[in-house]
Every structure is written in C-alpha cells, then in structure tokens.
Scaffold this active site. Structure first.
Site, PDB file in Angstrom:
ATOM      1  N   TRP A   1       9.340 -15.105  35.445  1.00 43.27           N
ATOM      2  CA  TRP A   1      10.664 -15.338  34.872  1.00 43.27           C
ATOM      3  C   TRP A   1      11.701 -15.774  35.901  1.00 43.27           C
ATOM      4  O   TRP A   1      12.886 -15.792  35.605  1.00 43.27           O
ATOM      5  CB  TRP A   1      11.144 -14.048  34.189  1.00 43.27           C
ATOM      6  CG  TRP A   1      10.187 -13.563  33.172  1.00 43.27           C
ATOM      7  CD1 TRP A   1      10.147 -13.907  31.852  1.00 43.27           C
ATOM      8  CD2 TRP A   1       9.095 -12.644  33.391  1.00 43.27           C
ATOM      9  NE1 TRP A   1       9.102 -13.271  31.235  1.00 43.27           N
ATOM     10  CE2 TRP A   1       8.436 -12.489  32.140  1.00 43.27           C
ATOM     11  CE3 TRP A   1       8.620 -11.957  34.505  1.00 43.27           C
ATOM     12  CZ2 TRP A   1       7.325 -11.662  31.996  1.00 43.27           C
ATOM     13  CZ3 TRP A   1       7.506 -11.144  34.347  1.00 43.27           C
ATOM     14  CH2 TRP A   1       6.874 -10.990  33.114  1.00 43.27           C
ATOM     15  N   ASP A   2      11.299 -16.109  37.126  1.00 44.13           N
ATOM     16  CA  ASP A   2      12.240 -16.433  38.193  1.00 44.13           C
ATOM     17  C   ASP A   2      13.158 -15.245  38.477  1.00 44.13           C
ATOM     18  O   ASP A   2      14.353 -15.412  38.731  1.00 44.13           O
ATOM     19  CB  ASP A   2      13.059 -17.680  37.831  1.00 44.13           C
ATOM     20  CG  ASP A   2      13.887 -18.194  38.998  1.00 44.13           C
ATOM     21  OD1 ASP A   2      13.532 -17.894  40.154  1.00 44.13           O
ATOM     22  OD2 ASP A   2      14.897 -18.882  38.774  1.00 44.13           O
ATOM     23  N   MET A   3      12.610 -14.044  38.430  1.00 42.69           N
ATOM     24  CA  MET A   3      13.381 -12.842  38.713  1.00 42.69           C
ATOM     25  C   MET A   3      13.249 -12.451  40.188  1.00 42.69           C
ATOM     26  O   MET A   3      13.034 -11.296  40.544  1.00 42.69           O
ATOM     27  CB  MET A   3      12.936 -11.685  37.808  1.00 42.69           C
ATOM     28  CG  MET A   3      13.334 -11.866  36.369  1.00 42.69           C
ATOM     29  SD  MET A   3      15.126 -11.893  36.162  1.00 42.69           S
ATOM     30  CE  MET A   3      15.276 -12.422  34.465  1.00 42.69           C
TER      31      MET A   3
END
Length: 778
Positions: A461-463
């Site tokens: 999630w591009d976290m």
C-alpha cells in the site's frame, strides 16, 4: 414554476437512475425513494400545488430522519444531506400566490423543523473533537535537547534527536498575539513550465551563529542574515531539468561544525555568485543533497565548495548503482551528520521500473568524502565498502525521509520505505521483506543493523515509514528509558526502546484482509501500536458531497470498489486505501517536548484508490508522478492511484480530514484532538470555514508552551497552546506553508519564528519563493 418543475424533474431522473444502480450494489434505498418523490413533485407542481408541497414536505421530513439516523447531529454530514433540499424548497414557500397559502402552511412547518435540525449542530460541541488538557508538569527538567546553544537550530529537527523542540521561551500563549512580521525574503527559485508536478518547497532552515541556511526546490543553497533576512550568498547547484523525477524538492541541508566549537560561522555578503568562487579547504561544512544525485560540501562563510571533500566538494551518489536511469534516484532529505560521518540515504522512484537503483544507505567520512560503510537492505549483513566493480542490490528498500542518531549509543535510526513496485510483492527477497516499511537501527561505526521493527508486513500500500524518529528519555514504570517515537502513515505511533527496539507501549497483531492477485500474497496479520490515530473503517454512510447527486455517485463508487478496511489488498477491480498514500502522518513527523514528555502531531485522513492494470491490455499514457497511472516497467501490472474524490473534486469521505492532537507520552493517552485548517483557499468565495483540512508539513514546540505549524492547505501559519490544542494566533502567508518552521534567538536576544512559504505542486497550494520571519512587537 415551470423552470422549477423542470429542475425537479432532472434531479429526480438522475437520483432515480443512480439510486437503482446503488440499490443493485446493496446500497441505501434512499436515493431511489427521493428521486421518485422529486419526479412526483415535478409532475404535480403546476396543477396540484397542495399535493406537490405535501410530497416535498414528506421528502424533507424523511430525509431529515434518514440523515439523523446515518450521521447524528454532526454539522457537515447533516448539512450536506439536507442543504440542497432546503434551498430548493424556498421557491415553493416564496412564490405561493393567492391559491398557494394552504400548500405553504403544509410545507413551512416541516421546512422550519428541518432547518432547525440542520443548523442545531452549529451550537453543539464538535462530535469529532477530544477536549482536554495536557498534564502541566515538567517531568525531566534536565532533558537533552541537543548539543548546540539554546539560540541555535543545527539540524532539520533542530538536532539529531529530531524533537523539533526549542528551549527558547520568550513567546508564550499570553503574548503570542503580539507577533508581527519582522522580515520577508524571496529566493527567486520558482516552479517552471518544465518542472514535474510535485515541485515543492519543504525546506526548514538551519541557524548557525547569526546566519540562516536553507535550500530551494532546484537546489540553491541560500545564506541569510538571521537578524534582517538580508541575502549573504547563494550557491546554485545547477541542477538540470528532468521529467523522470517524481519529486523536485529539498527539505534541508546538514551541518558539520568546526573542530573548535567556540567558533561561529557568520555568513558574509558576497559580491559574486558563490558557485563561481574557488574551492577551499573547509573547517565547518554544509552538505547539500541535489535532485540529480550529488552531495555537495560548501563552506558556511563564503558558499565556496570544499576542496577537501570528495571531488572538489562534489560526491556522485550514482556510484555502484545497478541501474542508473536519469531521475530515478536522488535525496530529497538532508543527510545525517554524526560520528564524524555524513550518512546519505535517498529516494527511488515508486512504480516506474522493477529494475531501479538501489536504496542503499552510505556513510562517508565527513571531511574527505571517503566511503566508510554501506548498508543495503538487499544485502544487509555485508557493510564493508563496496568494491569499484561491484553493484548494490536492485531496487532494494530505501530511506527517503530524515534519519536520527544517538551518538552515545552509537546508533543511527532510519525510517525505511519499500522495494519498488509498492503494490506488487512478488519481486521481493527475504531481506527486502524483513527491512521494508520499518525503522532500522544501524551502528554508526560499522553500519551493521542492531535491530529492526517493522510496521507493515508485506506492504502492498506504499505505507513506507515517512517520518524522522524522535528521540527522548522517557519516564516509565521501569524508570527512565531511552525512547524512540515513530509516527506512521497508517496512523500508529510506536514508542520503542532505542537501544534494543523493544516496545515500550504494547504492539499487537491484528487480523488483516486477504485476497492478493495471483502470484502474490497478503500477510495474515498486521501490527498496531497502543498509541494510535488509525481511523475507523469507512462505511457507505461516511460518503459525502456538496449535493445529493455527488453524494450518491460517491456511494456508488464506494460500493463498486473493493474495501475490507485497513490493508484491503490492491486488485484489478480497484481498492480503497484508507488511510491513503498521504498517510495519517507523513514526513512532517511530530514534535516532542522532552521536558514535559508530550507530543504534538497533525493526523490527517484522506482515502485513496489503487487499481492494478494488467499489462496485456492497452495502458494508454502513463503518468510521471506518484498519482495517476504508473507503468511498473518489467512487472505484470501497472498501477493507477488517485485520491478518492467526488466528481466535483472534493473528498468522497465526510470531513474533518485534518486535525491537531496532543499525546501524553508517559501514559499514551490522547489529551486533546481538534480539527485544523479552513477551506478558505479551496473555494471560489474564500470562506474561512474551519472544516478540518489535510496538510503536508510539521510542527515545532517551544519551551514557552507554544506550538507553531503551517502545513494545512490554506495559506496560514498558526500557533497553538500546547496545553489545550487551542489555536491562539495565525498569520496569512504569501504562499503555501508546506514546510516545517523553526525558531531561534537573533543577535539582539529576540525570539524569531521562520517559515518557508513556497507551496506544494501535488496539493495545489499557492506557489511562491518566500521566507518569512516573525518576532514580538516591541
């Protein structure tokens, strides 16, 4: 009445058709019912006015009951549901004629009841707020705040502790209203027609002696007189334009003090551009990272390059990279200067190519530029300097934000990102999996990893961890512990023992949604901290809009996309990511008062959508930026990301979208939380309505109990009372304030507050090139 009848007919048709679609998606039946009632009002309006008004009264009353059931007495959700219908009722009440009195008597009481119900939340407390007061006590009066004098600001977060706390205390909640503009400076570096979309001005100046040092988006290093804002010299790194960069920004420069710390660097006004001066042997040094992957060492007094460092003051950071695509690797954040080393990490473009440069972290001798060690998350155990014919790991996890250091423990702390592509995990090695989306503690001496704490397992999630870790000594039940505070995009605030990485506040594992695309997988559980600002899961009732039509369209989109809560895996159908890519916290991090042991942060809530696009279909034009369609060259899927917005361009989820919050780090309890910022710069009418808006940037805390922050999407710098979170001062900025401010004492002993105001290309705030300074009126 004919025009009104046509208007009701058109709205009724749209609501009925859309309502049927929504109902087919197991959504609310309200829109079908309201559409049918509006059609009935349209058909009866001209000949059967009493019936038309009675039907409209039924619609108003039913909408009010439904609205209160879904949202309660919360102003923005209630007003968005009722507002349009209340306005459309006015012609029915005003243009009655002699035969319309009966119909007016039917509609008017209902309209009045609904209007009162809609307006009543304005007189109530904000249901989203947490009201309280921070414990007003000094826990550790001798807390370390950095090694420089009280009047200085020597690193991005003031010191390598990253606290964003200043011992200066002249400005207090009682006198902050007396702040006035002291001086204003323009750099001359503005966004050009060939620049990438995310050209941003995010710099926090350093204050050394009586000089300020800051960088601009195109990597000019500017020296200003700290008293007057007068320009002393400018070094232009001559960075060429490059359309492949995702970011054109510089958050700050770094400083290596003189060996004799009693000497102070005071910038002297130059008569020629600093880059034209002959290079020199430097005592003290400033380090400027550039967006074309260089690290420059510059003399603080003159702006001349330092001949003693690397190649005449220039270090090429593309050395030993496995792939060297132009614009794919650069440093947007200042390097870490600690232990006699300058330690450089960098950003790798997200979702451009699976074969990209490495995310390696490298330590160079701060005086000579000689490589001392390199830590590559793709080969984490081998940190000896790489050989001339060797290359680093392909696309290994990077650290694009700001690092911290504890020189007594001999450790540096790096917030880690992910291996590109962000949404596809099938290309990652076991080492990539271990160190991505984490904080890692590296030995300052050898670069060897001492411990790692991961915040997202198998991140899709591009976290990535976006914020500088904050170091303080924390009073706990076990005594005083060396603590590290890390805020994350997903809303958790982790408090760890910085010597061991062990959790001071509990970390638990929670079940996570499943269902990755073929060839990939999702982690069964995800960690969360006992201190958390993670949002509640979205529901259809949380969908929002300015009119019933865009509300309905947001509900249709919500029910059409995949959504199972936080960590819903990306899919070909499209998934809602909430919190979204901006995160609850981002690179602005949090500010911590180490004496009172309290934290100030700016949590924000903005959902995104993420769609995997198979490469066996026509992609169309791909976007060069974090949002839009990214190609993921070499991967089986491209990825398309965007904020979750209505057709009118406003968030589909209901406000507030942005808050300020205070946490007592001794207990982990949130003392207060209030919505932050207005829609003044988001609406054509420039109405300063306090709605709670998103922001990019960070806060600072002063010993006077005042917090300063700009960041929000309206162009203001604000001051807050640390005890209560109340806003106690604001000043209009000439451009967007998407940079973290700083404070210091000038040569006259006056406290100054400085804010860079240049705007942010991605969020659309006012573009500029300003540096503004404030002080108390005499």
């Amino acid at each position: 009445m004919f025009i009104l009848s046509i208007l009701f007919f058109l709205i009724g048709i749209v609501l009925t058709a859309g309502g049927i679609w929504l109902l087919a998606l197991d959504g609310s039946p309200y829109y079908v019912i309201s559409g049918v009632l509006l059609l009935a009002v349209s058909f009866t309006l001209r000949r059967h006015r009493v019936i038309a008004n009675a039907l409209y009264a039924v619609l108003l009353l039913g909408t009010m009951i439904w609205s209160l059931w879904e949202s309660g007495f919360d102003w923005w959700p209630l007003a968005s549901r009722m507002g349009t219908l209340l306005v459309l009722a006015l012609p029915l009440l005003i243009f009655v004629g002699r035969k319309g009195r009966v119909s007016q008597r039917l509609l008017l009481p209902v309209w009045g009841i609904c209007a009162v119900a809609t307006l009543s939340p304005l007189a109530m407390d904000d249901p989203t707020a947490i009201k309280g007061t921070m414990a007003d006590r000094v826990v550790n009066p001798s807390a370390a705040t950095g090694l420089m004098g009280d009047s200085e600001w020597h690193a991005y977060g003031r010191s390598n502790l990253g606290q964003r706390y200043s011992p200066v205390n002249q400005i207090t909640p009682d006198n902050v209203s007396d702040l006035e503009l002291a001086w204003q400076y323009q750099t001359g570096d503005v966004k050009g027609p060939k620049d990438v979309g995310e050209t941003t001005y995010e710099a926090t100046p350093l204050k050394i002696g009586n000089a300020l040092y800051l960088c601009t988006p195109h990597n000019w290093l500017v020296a200003l007189n700290a008293d007057t804002g007068e320009e002393m010299w400018v070094y232009d790194a001559k960075v060429p334009p490059e359309s492949q960069r995702q970011h054109q920004t510089c958050r700050g420069v770094s400083y290596l003090p003189t060996e004799d710390e009693s000497k102070q660097n005071i910038a002297k006004k130059q008569t020629q551009p600093a880059q034209q001066l002959a290079s020199m042997q430097c005592d003290a040094q400033l380090f400027l990272p550039t967006s074309d992957a260089r690290l420059l060492a510059v003399d603080p007094e003159t702006g001349a390059r330092c001949a003693n460092f690397a190649d005449d003051g220039v270090l090429d950071l593309m050395h030993n990279m496995p792939f060297k695509q132009s614009g794919y690797y650069y440093s947007t954040s200042p390097p870490l200067v600690a232990g006699g080393k300058v330690i450089v990490a960098g950003a790798v473009n997200d979702n451009y190519d699976i074969n990209s440069p490495s995310g390696v972290i490298r330590a160079y001798d701060a005086k000579t530029g000689q490589l001392q060690w390199n830590w590559d998350a793709g080969h984490p155990e081998d940190t000896s300097p790489i050989g001339p014919d060797e290359t680093y790991a392909v696309s290994s996890p990077n650290s694009w934000s700001v690092a911290s250091a504890d020189e007594e423990l001999g450790l540096a702390y790096f917030p880690m990102g992910n291996r590109t592509p962000d949404q596809l995990g099938m290309y990652r090695s076991p080492a990539d999996e271990k160190y991505s989306s984490s904080v890692v503690a590296l030995s300052l001496e050898t670069g060897q990893p001492e411990w790692v704490q991961q915040f997202v397992h198998h991140d899709l999630w591009d976290m990535d961890t976006p914020a500088q870790p904050v170091l303080l000594d924390l009073n706990t039940d076990k005594g005083v512990e060396p603590a590290l505070v890390v805020p994350t995009k997903q809303g958790d605030v982790y408090v760890l023992h910085r010597g061991t990485g062990e959790a001071i506040f509990p970390i638990t594992e929670e079940p996570a949604p499943q269902g990755a695309v073929p060839g990939d997988f999702t982690a069964k559980t995800q960690p969360t901290s006992a201190i958390s600002f993670k949002p509640d899961p979205l529901t259809e009732a949380d969908m929002w809009g300015a009119t019933p039509i865009d509300q309905m369209l947001c509900r249709i989109e919500f029910n059409s996309l995949d959504y199972k809560g936080r960590y819903t895996p990306p899919s070909e159908n499209g998934a809602i990511v909430f919190p979204g890519n901006f995160g609850v916290f981002n690179w602005g991090s949090v500010a911590v008062d180490p004496k009172r042991q309290v934290m100030f942060g700016m949590p924000l809530y903005l959902a995104f959508t993420s769609t995997l696009v198979p490469k066996d279909q026509e992609l169309g034009e791909t976007n060069q930026g974090e949002q839009g369609l990214n190609e993921n060259a070499g991967a089986q899927y491209a990825v398309e990301m965007a904020p979750f917005l209505s057709p009118l361009g406003v968030p589909c989820q209901q406000p507030p979208w942005g808050y300020v919050a205070g946490v007592d780090l001794r207990t982990g309890k949130t003392a207060w939380k209030h919505k932050n910022g207005t829609v003044e710069d988001l609406t054509p009418l420039a109405l300063p309505i306090k709605m709670g808006v998103p922001g990019i940037g960070g806060p600072i805390i002063t010993d006077g109990g005042v917090v300063f922050m700009a960041a929000s999407v309206d162009d203001y710098i604000r001051a807050y009372d640390l005890n209560t979170g109340a806003q106690i001062w604001q000043h209009r900025l000439p451009a967007g304030g998407q940079a973290t401010p700083m404070t210091y004492l000038n040569s006259q002993g006056e406290q100054m507050v400085v804010q860079v105001a240049g705007g942010h290309g991605s969020i659309g705030t006012t573009i500029g090139d300003y540096v503004v300074a404030y002080k108390l009126a005499k």
